[in-house]
Design a protein around this motif. Structure first.
Motif, PDB file in Angstrom:
ATOM      1  N   CYS A  64       0.860  -1.174   0.000  1.00 51.98           N
ATOM      2  CA  CYS A  64       0.000   0.000   0.000  1.00 51.98           C
ATOM      3  C   CYS A  64       0.906   1.237   0.000  1.00 51.98           C
ATOM      4  O   CYS A  64       2.134   1.114  -0.023  1.00 51.98           O
ATOM      5  CB  CYS A  64      -0.913  -0.014   1.224  1.00 51.98           C
ATOM      6  SG  CYS A  64      -0.001   0.064   2.794  1.00 51.98           S
ATOM      7  N   HIS A  65       0.355   2.415   0.055  1.00 49.22           N
ATOM      8  CA  HIS A  65       1.147   3.641   0.014  1.00 49.22           C
ATOM      9  C   HIS A  65       2.066   3.789   1.219  1.00 49.22           C
ATOM     10  O   HIS A  65       3.242   4.126   1.092  1.00 49.22           O
ATOM     11  CB  HIS A  65       0.219   4.861  -0.094  1.00 49.22           C
ATOM     12  CG  HIS A  65       0.950   6.132  -0.302  1.00 49.22           C
ATOM     13  ND1 HIS A  65       1.118   7.055   0.699  1.00 49.22           N
ATOM     14  CD2 HIS A  65       1.562   6.626  -1.388  1.00 49.22           C
ATOM     15  CE1 HIS A  65       1.805   8.070   0.230  1.00 49.22           C
ATOM     16  NE2 HIS A  65       2.095   7.843  -1.040  1.00 49.22           N
ATOM     17  N   CYS A  66       1.571   3.506   2.425  1.00 46.35           N
ATOM     18  CA  CYS A  66       2.379   3.699   3.635  1.00 46.35           C
ATOM     19  C   CYS A  66       3.268   2.496   3.949  1.00 46.35           C
ATOM     20  O   CYS A  66       4.145   2.592   4.800  1.00 46.35           O
ATOM     21  CB  CYS A  66       1.484   4.032   4.830  1.00 46.35           C
ATOM     22  SG  CYS A  66       0.486   2.656   5.439  1.00 46.35           S
ATOM     23  N   GLY A  67       3.047   1.359   3.290  1.00 49.49           N
ATOM     24  CA  GLY A  67       3.881   0.176   3.485  1.00 49.49           C
ATOM     25  C   GLY A  67       3.451  -0.751   4.600  1.00 49.49           C
ATOM     26  O   GLY A  67       4.084  -1.784   4.820  1.00 49.49           O
ATOM     27  N   ARG A  68       2.380  -0.426   5.293  1.00 44.29           N
ATOM     28  CA  ARG A  68       1.941  -1.294   6.395  1.00 44.29           C
ATOM     29  C   ARG A  68       1.327  -2.602   5.903  1.00 44.29           C
ATOM     30  O   ARG A  68       1.302  -3.584   6.636  1.00 44.29           O
ATOM     31  CB  ARG A  68       0.952  -0.558   7.282  1.00 44.29           C
ATOM     32  CG  ARG A  68       1.614   0.547   8.060  1.00 44.29           C
ATOM     33  CD  ARG A  68       0.656   1.204   8.998  1.00 44.29           C
ATOM     34  NE  ARG A  68       1.352   2.249   9.728  1.00 44.29           N
ATOM     35  CZ  ARG A  68       0.812   2.965  10.666  1.00 44.29           C
ATOM     36  NH1 ARG A  68      -0.448   2.767  11.012  1.00 44.29           N
ATOM     37  NH2 ARG A  68       1.500   3.897  11.265  1.00 44.29           N
ATOM     38  N   VAL A  69       0.801  -2.593   4.686  1.00 42.60           N
ATOM     39  CA  VAL A  69       0.292  -3.812   4.061  1.00 42.60           C
ATOM     40  C   VAL A  69       1.192  -4.093   2.863  1.00 42.60           C
ATOM     41  O   VAL A  69       1.170  -3.368   1.875  1.00 42.60           O
ATOM     42  CB  VAL A  69      -1.174  -3.666   3.624  1.00 42.60           C
ATOM     43  CG1 VAL A  69      -1.631  -4.903   2.879  1.00 42.60           C
ATOM     44  CG2 VAL A  69      -2.065  -3.403   4.830  1.00 42.60           C
ATOM     45  N   ALA A  70       2.028  -5.109   3.001  1.00 44.01           N
ATOM     46  CA  ALA A  70       2.966  -5.471   1.947  1.00 44.01           C
ATOM     47  C   ALA A  70       2.710  -6.905   1.511  1.00 44.01           C
ATOM     48  O   ALA A  70       2.125  -7.693   2.249  1.00 44.01           O
ATOM     49  CB  ALA A  70       4.398  -5.312   2.450  1.00 44.01           C
ATOM     50  N   PHE A  71       3.152  -7.221   0.308  1.00 42.93           N
ATOM     51  CA  PHE A  71       2.937  -8.559  -0.233  1.00 42.93           C
ATOM     52  C   PHE A  71       4.019  -8.863  -1.252  1.00 42.93           C
ATOM     53  O   PHE A  71       4.728  -7.965  -1.717  1.00 42.93           O
ATOM     54  CB  PHE A  71       1.543  -8.672  -0.869  1.00 42.93           C
ATOM     55  CG  PHE A  71       1.321  -7.702  -1.998  1.00 42.93           C
ATOM     56  CD1 PHE A  71       1.584  -8.062  -3.311  1.00 42.93           C
ATOM     57  CD2 PHE A  71       0.858  -6.425  -1.749  1.00 42.93           C
ATOM     58  CE1 PHE A  71       1.395  -7.163  -4.347  1.00 42.93           C
ATOM     59  CE2 PHE A  71       0.655  -5.519  -2.773  1.00 42.93           C
ATOM     60  CZ  PHE A  71       0.925  -5.893  -4.080  1.00 42.93           C
ATOM     61  N   GLU A  72       4.136 -10.134  -1.591  1.00 44.77           N
ATOM     62  CA  GLU A  72       5.018 -10.565  -2.671  1.00 44.77           C
ATOM     63  C   GLU A  72       4.366 -11.749  -3.368  1.00 44.77           C
ATOM     64  O   GLU A  72       3.531 -12.443  -2.792  1.00 44.77           O
ATOM     65  CB  GLU A  72       6.418 -10.896  -2.151  1.00 44.77           C
ATOM     66  CG  GLU A  72       6.468 -11.925  -1.063  1.00 44.77           C
ATOM     67  CD  GLU A  72       7.845 -12.059  -0.431  1.00 44.77           C
ATOM     68  OE1 GLU A  72       8.606 -11.062  -0.386  1.00 44.77           O
ATOM     69  OE2 GLU A  72       8.158 -13.182   0.021  1.00 44.77           O
ATOM     70  N   PHE A  73       4.763 -11.934  -4.616  1.00 46.97           N
ATOM     71  CA  PHE A  73       4.187 -13.032  -5.382  1.00 46.97           C
ATOM     72  C   PHE A  73       5.094 -13.357  -6.555  1.00 46.97           C
ATOM     73  O   PHE A  73       5.937 -12.549  -6.959  1.00 46.97           O
ATOM     74  CB  PHE A  73       2.769 -12.701  -5.872  1.00 46.97           C
ATOM     75  CG  PHE A  73       2.687 -11.570  -6.860  1.00 46.97           C
ATOM     76  CD1 PHE A  73       2.603 -11.814  -8.222  1.00 46.97           C
ATOM     77  CD2 PHE A  73       2.680 -10.250  -6.427  1.00 46.97           C
ATOM     78  CE1 PHE A  73       2.523 -10.770  -9.124  1.00 46.97           C
ATOM     79  CE2 PHE A  73       2.585  -9.202  -7.320  1.00 46.97           C
ATOM     80  CZ  PHE A  73       2.507  -9.456  -8.675  1.00 46.97           C
ATOM     81  N   GLU A  74       4.904 -14.545  -7.081  1.00 47.39           N
ATOM     82  CA  GLU A  74       5.618 -14.961  -8.274  1.00 47.39           C
ATOM     83  C   GLU A  74       4.577 -15.262  -9.344  1.00 47.39           C
ATOM     84  O   GLU A  74       3.618 -16.010  -9.111  1.00 47.39           O
ATOM     85  CB  GLU A  74       6.480 -16.187  -7.997  1.00 47.39           C
ATOM     86  CG  GLU A  74       7.423 -16.473  -9.120  1.00 47.39           C
ATOM     87  CD  GLU A  74       8.625 -17.278  -8.683  1.00 47.39           C
ATOM     88  OE1 GLU A  74       9.321 -17.781  -9.577  1.00 47.39           O
ATOM     89  OE2 GLU A  74       8.871 -17.395  -7.478  1.00 47.39           O
TER      90      GLU A  74
END
Length: 115
Positions: A7-17
């Motif tokens: 998200c914009h503030c970085g509190r909700v982050a994710f990764e994927f392939e």
């Protein structure tokens, strides 16, 4: 290819392939308001790096999709299919993927309003 996003503030982050070959612009009532460009991936390909109280959920209609958003900045980085089973999908808002030039991807319009 491996991607990270947030998200914009970085509190909700994710990764994927995934292999990103394009994105979908849906005109349903929520996607059109969010301005999201979506790519569908197998749910097991998504790793959520931030959770807890920062991640909010919104559902509507038949409640088949959990639209995830950051409770701090309000950005909607992804959504999840709430069905059980191994064929679940996650829908990544590619506008939230770090260092991805979305102008290089073909955009497919989907008529979600009339589905």
């Amino acid at each position: 290819m491996f991607y990270k996003g947030s998200c914009h503030c970085g509190r909700v982050a994710f990764e994927f392939e995934a292999e990103l070959t394009g994105a979908v612009r849906c005109n349903c009532s929520i996607c059109s308001r969010k301005g999201a460009l979506l790519c569908a991936i197998p749910h097991e390909s998504l790793t959520i790096l931030a959770w807890g109280d920062d991640l909010g959920t919104y559902t509507f209609g038949n409640h088949a999709i959990a639209h995830r958003f950051c409770r701090s900045c309000g950005i909607h980085p992804f959504a999840e299919d709430v069905r059980s089973g191994s064929d679940r999908s996650a829908y990544i808002n590619i506008n939230c993927v770090i260092d991805l030039d979305t102008s290089t991807l073909p955009i497919f319009n989907f008529d979600g309003r009339d589905v």
